[in-house]
Design an enzyme around this catalytic site. Structure first.
Site, PDB file in Angstrom:
ATOM      1  N   LYS A   1       0.784  -1.074   0.119  1.00 29.41           N
ATOM      2  CA  LYS A   1      -0.077   0.105  -0.070  1.00 29.41           C
ATOM      3  C   LYS A   1       0.715   1.264  -0.012  1.00 29.41           C
ATOM      4  O   LYS A   1       1.704   1.358   0.964  1.00 29.41           O
ATOM      5  CB  LYS A   1      -0.888  -0.116   1.309  1.00 29.41           C
ATOM      6  CG  LYS A   1      -2.303   0.119   1.033  1.00 29.41           C
ATOM      7  CD  LYS A   1      -3.100   0.102   2.358  1.00 29.41           C
ATOM      8  CE  LYS A   1      -4.469   0.381   2.229  1.00 29.41           C
ATOM      9  NZ  LYS A   1      -5.150   0.273   3.569  1.00 29.41           N
TER      10      LYS A   1
HETATM   11  O1  G3P Z   1      -8.742   0.889   4.363  1.00 30.21           O
HETATM   12  C1  G3P Z   1      -8.770   2.129   5.079  1.00 30.21           C
HETATM   13  C2  G3P Z   1      -9.324   2.399   5.939  1.00 30.21           C
HETATM   14  O2  G3P Z   1      -8.852   1.902   7.057  1.00 30.21           O
HETATM   15  C3  G3P Z   1      -9.857   3.872   6.677  1.00 30.21           C
HETATM   16  O3  G3P Z   1     -10.832   3.854   7.393  1.00 30.21           O
HETATM   17  O4  G3P Z   1     -12.476   4.600   9.122  1.00 30.21           O
HETATM   18  O5  G3P Z   1     -10.003   5.001   9.158  1.00 30.21           O
HETATM   19  O6  G3P Z   1     -11.660   6.156   7.749  1.00 30.21           O
HETATM   20  P1  G3P Z   1     -11.342   4.893   8.205  1.00 30.21           P
END
Ligand code: G3P
Length: 214
Positions: free
Chosen positions: A83
Site C-alpha cells: 500500500k
Molecule cells: O482502509 C482504509 C481505512 O482503514 C480507513 O478507514 O474508518 O479510518 O476512515 P477509516
C-alpha cells in the site's frame, strides 16, 4: 464483489475466515499500531489465514524509501501486496514497484483525477476512502461511481477497493456500483450477516417444533 477485512486483529480475521467469508485483508499504520508484536510476523500470520491479497502499507514518504520497504514487505508472503499513499512520491513508487512485478494498492484516494493518475502509474488497486469523504459532507460513493465510469471509459484494469467503510449501507452501495472489493471493519461484517428477522424466525421455528413434540 470480494470481501476484505480492514483490520490487523488476527483473532477477528481468523474467526471470519473460518466462516469462509474473507477474501483478503487491508491494514494501515493506524491498524497495525493497535496490535502488539512484530509487524512482519503479524502480516505473515494474516497472509497465512486468508486466501487473497493482504495489503501492507509503507511508512516511508519518499519514493526510494517506499520502493525499498515495499520490496521487503512483498517478500513476506506471495499474497502480500503493498500500500502506497496517493502522493507524487507514492505514484513514482507505484510505477517502480510494478516494474519489479510487485502489486500496489494506492491508498488515501479522495478525487477522480487522483484515481486516474494511480491507474496510469500502474496501480493494481485504487482505494477511495468513502467514509472520510462523507465526514466532510461530500458523497464518498459518488467518487466510486465516477472512478468506475472513467476506468471503464479507458479500459484500466485497476481494481476498485472501497475503503473507509463505516456501515452496511456503504457495502450495499459498493456492490450496486460494481466495485471489485469492499474492505470493512469486523463489526460491519457482523452487522451484514445478522438480521433480526432471521433470529426471531429461527427462534419461532424451534419453539414450534418443541411445542408440537411436548
Ligand atoms: O482502509 C482504509 C481505512 O482503514 C480507513 O478507514 O474508518 O479510518 O476512515 P477509516
Amino acid at each position: 464483489m470480494e470481501i476484505f477485512l480492514d483490520t490487523a486483529d488476527i483473532s477477528a480475521i481468523t474467526r471470519a475466515a473460518a466462516m469462509g467469508l474473507v477474501d483478503g485483508v487491508t491494514t494501515n499504520p493506524s491498524l497495525m499500531a493497535k496490535e502488539s508484536g512484530d509487524p512482519k510476523e503479524i502480516l505473515a500470520r494474516i497472509a497465512d489465514v486468508v486466501p487473497g491479497d493482504v495489503s501492507a502499507e509503507v511508512l516511508s514518504t519518499d519514493a526510494a524509501g517506499m520502493v525499498a520497504e515495499g520490496r521487503e514487505l512483498a517478500a513476506i508472503a506471495p499474497n502480500i501486496i503493498i500500500k502506497c499513499p496517493l502522493t507524487p512520491d507514492g505514484l513514482r513508487a507505484v510505477r517502480e514497484l510494478a516494474e519489479h512485478g510487485i502489486r500496489v494498492n494506492v491508498t488515501l484516494c479522495f478525487s477522480l483525477p487522483q484515481a486516474l493518475f494511480a491507474a496510469k502509474a500502474g496501480a493494481y488497486i485504487i482505494s477511495p476512502f468513502v467514509g472520510r469523504l462523507d465526514d466532510i459532507a461530500l458523497t464518498g460513493m459518488k467518487l466510486v461511481e465516477d472512478i468506475r465510469q472513467v476506468y471503464g471509459n479507458y479500459g484500466f484494469d485497476t481494481k476498485i477497493l472501497v475503503a473507509s467503510i463505516r456501515n452496511p449501507l456503504h457495502v450495499v452501495e459498493a456492490a450496486r456500483l460494481g466495485a471489485h472489493i469492499a474492505t470493512m471493519p469486523p463489526k460491519v461484517l457482523d452487522l451484514l450477516i445478522r438480521h433480526p428477522l432471521t433470529d426471531s424466525g429461527l427462534e419461532q421455528f424451534l419453539r414450534d417444533w418443541e411445542n408440537a413434540r411436548s
